[in-house]
Design a protein around this motif. Structure first.
Motif, PDB file in Angstrom:
ATOM      1  N   ASN A  27       2.597  -1.774 -10.195  1.00  0.00           N
ATOM      2  CA  ASN A  27       2.658  -3.133  -9.643  1.00  0.00           C
ATOM      3  C   ASN A  27       3.948  -3.862 -10.008  1.00  0.00           C
ATOM      4  O   ASN A  27       4.481  -4.607  -9.189  1.00  0.00           O
ATOM      5  CB  ASN A  27       1.440  -3.938 -10.087  1.00  0.00           C
ATOM      6  N   ILE A  77       0.837  -1.207   0.000  1.00  0.00           N
ATOM      7  CA  ILE A  77       0.000   0.000   0.000  1.00  0.00           C
ATOM      8  C   ILE A  77       0.870   1.255   0.000  1.00  0.00           C
ATOM      9  O   ILE A  77       0.640   2.196  -0.765  1.00  0.00           O
ATOM     10  CB  ILE A  77      -0.977  -0.003   1.208  1.00  0.00           C
ATOM     11  N   SER A  99       2.551   1.715  -3.351  1.00  0.00           N
ATOM     12  CA  SER A  99       1.586   2.046  -4.394  1.00  0.00           C
ATOM     13  C   SER A  99       1.066   3.475  -4.246  1.00  0.00           C
ATOM     14  O   SER A  99       1.098   4.250  -5.204  1.00  0.00           O
ATOM     15  CB  SER A  99       0.413   1.064  -4.351  1.00  0.00           C
ATOM     16  N   LEU A 102      -2.470  -6.049  -2.631  1.00  0.00           N
ATOM     17  CA  LEU A 102      -3.173  -4.771  -2.685  1.00  0.00           C
ATOM     18  C   LEU A 102      -4.680  -4.963  -2.566  1.00  0.00           C
ATOM     19  O   LEU A 102      -5.355  -4.191  -1.873  1.00  0.00           O
ATOM     20  CB  LEU A 102      -2.834  -4.020  -3.974  1.00  0.00           C
TER      21      LEU A 102
END
Length: 188
Positions: free
Chosen positions: A145, A135, A138, A163
């Motif tokens: 990814n 998380i 990202s 995720l």
């Protein structure tokens, strides 16, 4: 024209300290931001970043340019150093960093935002370590990814799964927290 990271890494392998300073200058802010998000302590984040770059300098002859982007490799080193520091400090609470002041003058909005941010932060902190790292990489580091998979040394499919599970868990925790808040409000 800026010298590409791979070229700087080649020069560093030949003991070029100027190239190393250029690479550090280019990536130190990103490394510090990542360490700060993980550790939530400015002094510890500085120590981790310094240690990460020291590790890179001492291992400069082993790094293989072209095998991975330098920024991806640096993220991996910083995460590993954060995990090492966290393991050494197990049992000690991590110091919380105060929220930056919101420039809006509306105090109620600021309080609501701070409460929502704290609620989200607690929810993210409650995630299992690998989900939390996925998380953070990202949403805070804006990595895709594939890059997250490279940093975390796993597959893209595993990252997508991490995720997805993290988002579902965050939704559930935040939904429960919102319900608790509504129940605690007085009825008019």
């Amino acid at each position: 024209m800026q010298i590409p990271d791979d070229e700087l890494v080649r020069r560093i392998a030949a003991d070029d300290e100027v190239a190393f300073r250029a690479l550090v200058g280019r990536h130190v802010d990103q490394a510090y931001a990542l360490a700060l998000r993980i550790l939530r302590n400015g002094a510890d984040a500085e120590d981790v970043v310094q240690d990460a770059f020291l590790k890179i300098w001492t291992g400069r002859h082993r790094f293989e340019p072209g095998r991975a982007k330098f920024s991806t490799f640096l993220c991996r080193v910083v995460i590993n150093r954060c995990i090492d520091l966290h393991r050494r400090q197990r049992g000690e609470p991590l110091d919380a960093i105060a929220e930056p002041a919101d420039p809006r003058p509306d105090v109620i909005t600021m309080m609501e935002r701070a409460e929502a941010d704290a609620m989200l932060e607690r929810a993210v902190d409650a995630l299992p370590e690998r989900q939390r790292l996925a998380i953070l990489l990202s949403y805070h580091e804006n990595l895709g990814n594939e890059e997250i998979a490279a940093v975390m040394q796993t597959t893209v499919f595993a990252i997508e799964s991490l995720l997805k599970r993290a988002r579902e868990r965050l939704r559930d925790v935040l939904r429960e927290a919102a319900q608790d808040v509504r129940l605690s409000l007085p009825v008019d």
